[in-house]
Design a protein around this motif. Structure first.
Motif, PDB file in Angstrom:
ATOM      1  N   ALA A 286       0.817  -1.210   0.000  1.00 50.85           N
ATOM      2  CA  ALA A 286       0.000   0.000   0.000  1.00 50.85           C
ATOM      3  C   ALA A 286       0.850   1.259   0.000  1.00 50.85           C
ATOM      4  N   ASN A 287       2.075   1.175   0.533  1.00 45.75           N
ATOM      5  CA  ASN A 287       2.921   2.357   0.622  1.00 45.75           C
ATOM      6  C   ASN A 287       3.909   2.469  -0.531  1.00 45.75           C
ATOM      7  N   ASP A 288       3.833   1.554  -1.495  1.00 47.08           N
ATOM      8  CA  ASP A 288       4.720   1.615  -2.649  1.00 47.08           C
ATOM      9  C   ASP A 288       4.354   2.791  -3.529  1.00 47.08           C
ATOM     10  N   ILE A 289       5.324   3.264  -4.285  1.00 43.80           N
ATOM     11  CA  ILE A 289       5.094   4.370  -5.207  1.00 43.80           C
ATOM     12  C   ILE A 289       5.889   4.104  -6.482  1.00 43.80           C
ATOM     13  N   LEU A 290       5.359   4.544  -7.598  1.00 42.03           N
ATOM     14  CA  LEU A 290       5.975   4.321  -8.896  1.00 42.03           C
ATOM     15  C   LEU A 290       6.589   5.622  -9.400  1.00 42.03           C
ATOM     16  N   GLY A 291       7.911   5.633  -9.539  1.00 39.26           N
ATOM     17  CA  GLY A 291       8.594   6.801 -10.076  1.00 39.26           C
ATOM     18  C   GLY A 291       8.658   6.721 -11.589  1.00 39.26           C
ATOM     19  N   VAL A 292       8.381   7.832 -12.255  1.00 37.13           N
ATOM     20  CA  VAL A 292       8.362   7.862 -13.717  1.00 37.13           C
ATOM     21  C   VAL A 292       9.156   9.060 -14.230  1.00 37.13           C
ATOM     22  N   GLU A 293      10.069   8.790 -15.143  1.00 31.35           N
ATOM     23  CA  GLU A 293      10.766   9.860 -15.850  1.00 31.35           C
ATOM     24  C   GLU A 293      10.578   9.637 -17.349  1.00 31.35           C
ATOM     25  N   ILE A 294      10.155  10.684 -18.051  1.00 33.28           N
ATOM     26  CA  ILE A 294       9.923  10.604 -19.494  1.00 33.28           C
ATOM     27  C   ILE A 294      11.011  11.405 -20.186  1.00 33.28           C
ATOM     28  N   THR A 295      11.870  10.705 -20.910  1.00 28.83           N
ATOM     29  CA  THR A 295      12.979  11.357 -21.604  1.00 28.83           C
ATOM     30  C   THR A 295      12.786  11.261 -23.110  1.00 28.83           C
ATOM     31  N   THR A 296      13.718  11.812 -23.860  1.00 31.37           N
ATOM     32  CA  THR A 296      13.589  11.860 -25.315  1.00 31.37           C
ATOM     33  C   THR A 296      13.364  10.487 -25.919  1.00 31.37           C
TER      34      THR A 296
END
Length: 329
Positions: free
Chosen positions: A2-12
């Motif tokens: 429940a405490n997990d989080i998804l990090g997202v980076e959008i690059t070229t």
């Protein structure tokens, strides 16, 4: 989870996704970004990215919908500032005026936030702070709305937006207490550009952007073999016929390595008391050993993979460092 989080980076070239649980990366995946979705570091084809992001989450088997996004340098303003000590409500009022020299638009069109560095106290009165040092950030409301809609349509819930620089600062501070006691530098061997980020005692100090990256290596391969750029990229990624060891590719490595050396030399010259010894590398080109070796030959620092801090998080650290950092507090 429940405490997990998804990090997202959008690059070229890629969408990078890192699932973080209790401050550690537990899953990493990436997906190719279609051509022309990103221009000058900014997303211009939001609709096209919705499907890419949705499929990437499904194929990566991520188990959380809570998401933290990395805001690229081109989409926000970040600056280090020292202000008189004040309350949070006072800071909220005063923050926009610290950007008045670079933001000509109505301040109501922007969201302002900050990352606290620390308080400065007057002599003889340790209980009364005189000044506060922080990293301030500003981003257009329209840009934030675009990100919120992008993640909503991809079936995710955006709960945090962190400028790339602050995400890296959080990451470097979390990886080792030694990073809080001396200077460190991070080299992002990116696809479209190369970046050198320098931190002083764990706090962001400076960035040097170099307008060249692995994309230039692919262009050199295309010229050498007289082939389509897309074919050249597949040759790069598979090291077709050991093409990465060719003189044409080496010329690109050398060009970038010299600029990295200049960036490091400028910082050390301007900061004679610096304690910079290590340059940690990551990014799209981090696996290209001739490239890495050329940089190592050029700089007067130890060139070390960012994953050396924790091999159990190798994929996330080498390929999604900012996405990982965006999930940290």
């Amino acid at each position: 989870m429940a405490n997990d989080i998804l990090g997202v980076e959008i690059t070229t070239k890629r969408v990078k996704l890192v699932q973080v649980s209790k401050g550690r990366a537990v899953r990493f995946s990436s997906a190719v970004v279609p051509d022309d979705c990103i221009q000058d570091g900014l997303i211009v084809a939001w609709d096209a990215l919705e499907e890419v992001l949705r499929n990437a989450v499904k194929e990566g088997h991520f188990s959380t919908k809570k998401t933290a996004v990395v805001i690229p340098d081109a989409a926000c303003y970040v600056r280090r500032m020292v202000l008189p000590a004040m309350s949070e409500s006072q800071l909220k009022v005063n923050m926009p005026y610290e950007f008045k020299d670079i933001i000509q638009d109505d301040k109501e069109h922007y969201t302002f936030d900050y990352s606290m560095i620390g308080m400065k106290y007057g002599e003889g009165d340790a209980q009364a702070p005189k000044e506060m040092e922080l990293l301030g950030a500003a981003i257009q409301n329209d840009m934030l709305e675009h990100y919120q809609q992008l993640f909503l349509h991809a079936g995710l819930k955006l709960v945090k937006a962190t400028p790339r620089i602050i995400a890296l600062q959080e990451l470097m501070s979390s990886l080792s207490e030694e990073n809080l006691a001396h200077d460190t530098a991070v080299l992002d061997l990116g696809y479209h550009e190369t970046k050198v980020d320098i931190f002083h005692n764990g706090i962001y100090e400076a960035t040097r952007s170099i307008d060249a990256g692995a994309e230039d290596v692919a262009s050199a391969i295309a010229d050498k073999l007289n082939c389509d750029p897309h074919i050249a990229l597949t040759y790069l990624e598979s090291n077709h016929d050991d093409v990465l060891a060719s003189q044409e590719c080496k010329d690109v490595y050398t060009k970038i390595a010299v600029e990295v050396m200049r960036a490091i030399n400028y910082y050390t010259y301007e900061n004679q008391s610096n304690t910079l010894k290590n340059l940690y590398y990551d990014g799209y080109g981090a696996w290209i050993q001739p490239f890495v070796q050329e940089v190592a030959n050029a700089v007067a620092l130890s060139l070390i993979p960012l994953s050396s801090f924790d091999e159990s998080q190798q994929d996330a650290l080498l390929n999604g460092a900012a996405a990982l950092g965006a999930c940290l507090e």
